[in-house]
Design a protein around this motif. Structure first.
Motif, short mmCIF file in Angstrom:
data_model
loop_
_atom_site.label_atom_id
_atom_site.label_comp_id
_atom_site.label_asym_id
_atom_site.label_seq_id
_atom_site.Cartn_x
_atom_site.Cartn_y
_atom_site.Cartn_z
N GLY A 136 3.37 6.51 8.52
CA GLY A 136 3.22 7.94 8.21
C GLY A 136 3.16 8.19 6.70
N LYS A 137 3.89 7.37 5.94
CA LYS A 137 3.95 7.55 4.48
C LYS A 137 2.62 7.26 3.80
N VAL A 138 1.75 6.49 4.46
CA VAL A 138 0.50 6.11 3.80
C VAL A 138 -0.73 6.75 4.49
N LEU A 139 -0.47 7.78 5.29
CA LEU A 139 -1.60 8.43 5.97
C LEU A 139 -1.90 9.79 5.35
N LEU A 172 5.39 3.51 22.12
CA LEU A 172 5.69 3.37 20.68
C LEU A 172 5.02 4.48 19.87
N ALA A 173 3.76 4.76 20.18
CA ALA A 173 3.03 5.80 19.46
C ALA A 173 3.75 7.13 19.60
N LYS A 174 4.18 7.43 20.81
CA LYS A 174 4.84 8.72 21.07
C LYS A 174 6.24 8.77 20.43
N GLU A 175 6.87 7.60 20.33
CA GLU A 175 8.19 7.55 19.71
C GLU A 175 8.09 7.95 18.23
N TYR A 176 7.09 7.38 17.53
CA TYR A 176 7.00 7.64 16.10
C TYR A 176 6.15 8.86 15.76
N PHE A 177 5.19 9.18 16.62
CA PHE A 177 4.31 10.34 16.37
C PHE A 177 4.22 11.17 17.65
N PRO A 178 5.29 11.94 17.94
CA PRO A 178 5.36 12.66 19.23
C PRO A 178 4.18 13.62 19.44
N ILE A 195 5.06 -1.42 11.48
CA ILE A 195 4.00 -0.57 10.93
C ILE A 195 4.26 0.89 11.28
N LEU A 196 4.48 1.17 12.57
CA LEU A 196 4.59 2.56 13.00
C LEU A 196 5.78 3.28 12.36
N LYS A 197 6.83 2.53 12.09
CA LYS A 197 8.03 3.12 11.48
C LYS A 197 7.69 3.80 10.15
N ASP A 198 6.83 3.17 9.35
CA ASP A 198 6.58 3.70 8.00
C ASP A 198 5.14 4.13 7.72
N VAL A 236 0.82 -1.23 0.00
CA VAL A 236 0.00 0.00 0.00
C VAL A 236 0.85 1.27 0.00
N LEU A 237 2.14 1.12 -0.28
CA LEU A 237 3.02 2.29 -0.16
C LEU A 237 2.65 3.45 -1.08
N ASN A 238 1.89 3.15 -2.15
CA ASN A 238 1.46 4.25 -3.04
C ASN A 238 0.05 4.74 -2.72
#
Ligand code: GLN
Length: 284
Positions: A228-231, A252-258, A223-226, A176-178
């Motif tokens: 952001g690219k598909v949101l 984890l949520a705060k690490e990737y989406f502070p 999932i959380l690492k990447d 789903v990267l595109n």
């Protein structure tokens, strides 16, 4: 023998074997092609020999060979819908119905009336994505899985339930990267590899769909690492997870989406089970 007697005997046997008594009615519904209501109306009818034999043939597999009832009957009821299940897919769980319900509430609260793009990552039987599409016509759903065998079942379920969603095969976010989504849902495999799992589950359900690395968090990290690219600019990530992972999920949520708002919800058993991460332009 009358149905009443068969049910009583079989339920007593289930109790003795420390198995679910509810399996008896589920199996009888399947073997007789009748609903439980119809069965209860015919409790004093004689059980035909072929029904009796078929019932006990399957029931013995459940009692003594540890086979899940849902794989024996080939179906599992999820959110009121009958899903086909085989050993290629995880048997949908009650908690996951709650996840679906909570996603629908959040759609109503934040997107009501709007068309939204939704991703169900690691769809398995398709239960999450298909149910969302059936319940909310404004959801345009894409469902993915790494297992082509699982996707084949999910596609069958989609067709038989009259839903219309798109299926993509591939590992995690790769297919789903595109794309860009408003709502991203996943119930990834989340049992820690080190955890003792009952044989009924471990020996029957696809281990690929059960285990989530050493601590059960492997797939949330990936999932959380990447993701952001598909949101889209304003999106919600919705996860189901292990009952003891509240703090880890928030971290984890705060690490990737502070800057995100994070919400953890309990399931009906009172266990921390779902995390919602509001990413992007929210005033929440
Ligand atoms: N999403 C599917 C379900 O909830 C499959 C989950 C999984 O394989 N871990 O049943």
């Amino acid at each position: 023998m009358k149905y009443l007697k068969l049910i009583q005997e079989a339920e007593a046997l289930a109790a003795k074997c420390e198995k679910e008594e509810s399996a008896v009615i589920l199996l009888l519904e399947y073997v007789t092609h009748q609903s439980s209501t119809e069965l209860y109306l015919h409790l004093y009818n004689e059980v035909p020999k072929d029904i009796y034999d078929t019932f006990y043939n399957l029931f013995n597999k459940y009692l003594y060979h540890n086979e899940p009832i849902q794989y024996l009957t080939g179906k599992s009821c999820f959110y009121g819908y009958d899903f086909k299940v085989t050993p290629d897919v995880l048997i949908p769980r009650y908690e996951t119905e709650e996840l679906v319900e909570q996603v629908l509430y959040r759609y109503d609260a934040h997107f009501k009336g709007q068309k939204v793009d939704v991703c169900d990552l690691a769809t398995g039987s398709g239960c999450i994505g298909i149910t969302l599409a059936l319940e909310e016509k404004n959801m345009n759903v894409v469902a993915t899985d790494i297992s082509s065998a699982a996707l084949a079942i999910a596609k069958e379920n989609c067709k038989s339930l009259g839903a219309s969603i798109e299926f993509l095969e591939g590992d995690m976010l790769e297919p789903v990267l595109n794309r860009k989504f408003d709502i991203f849902v996943s119930n990834p495999p989340y049992i820690p590899e080190t955890e003792d799992v009952m044989a009924l589950v471990k020996d029957n359900e696809p281990n690929l769909a059960l285990f989530g690395g050493e601590d059960g968090l492997k797939f949330y990290r990936i999932i959380l690492k990447d993701v952001g690219k598909v949101l889209k600019n304003k999106a919600i990530i919705c996860f189901e997870h292990g009952y003891d992972k509240k703090d880890a999920m928030i971290a984890l949520a705060k690490e990737y989406f502070p800057n995100s708002k994070v919400e953890v919800l309990k399931d009906l058993e009172g266990k921390d089970r779902m995390t919602f991460i509001y990413v992007g332009e929210w005033n929440v």
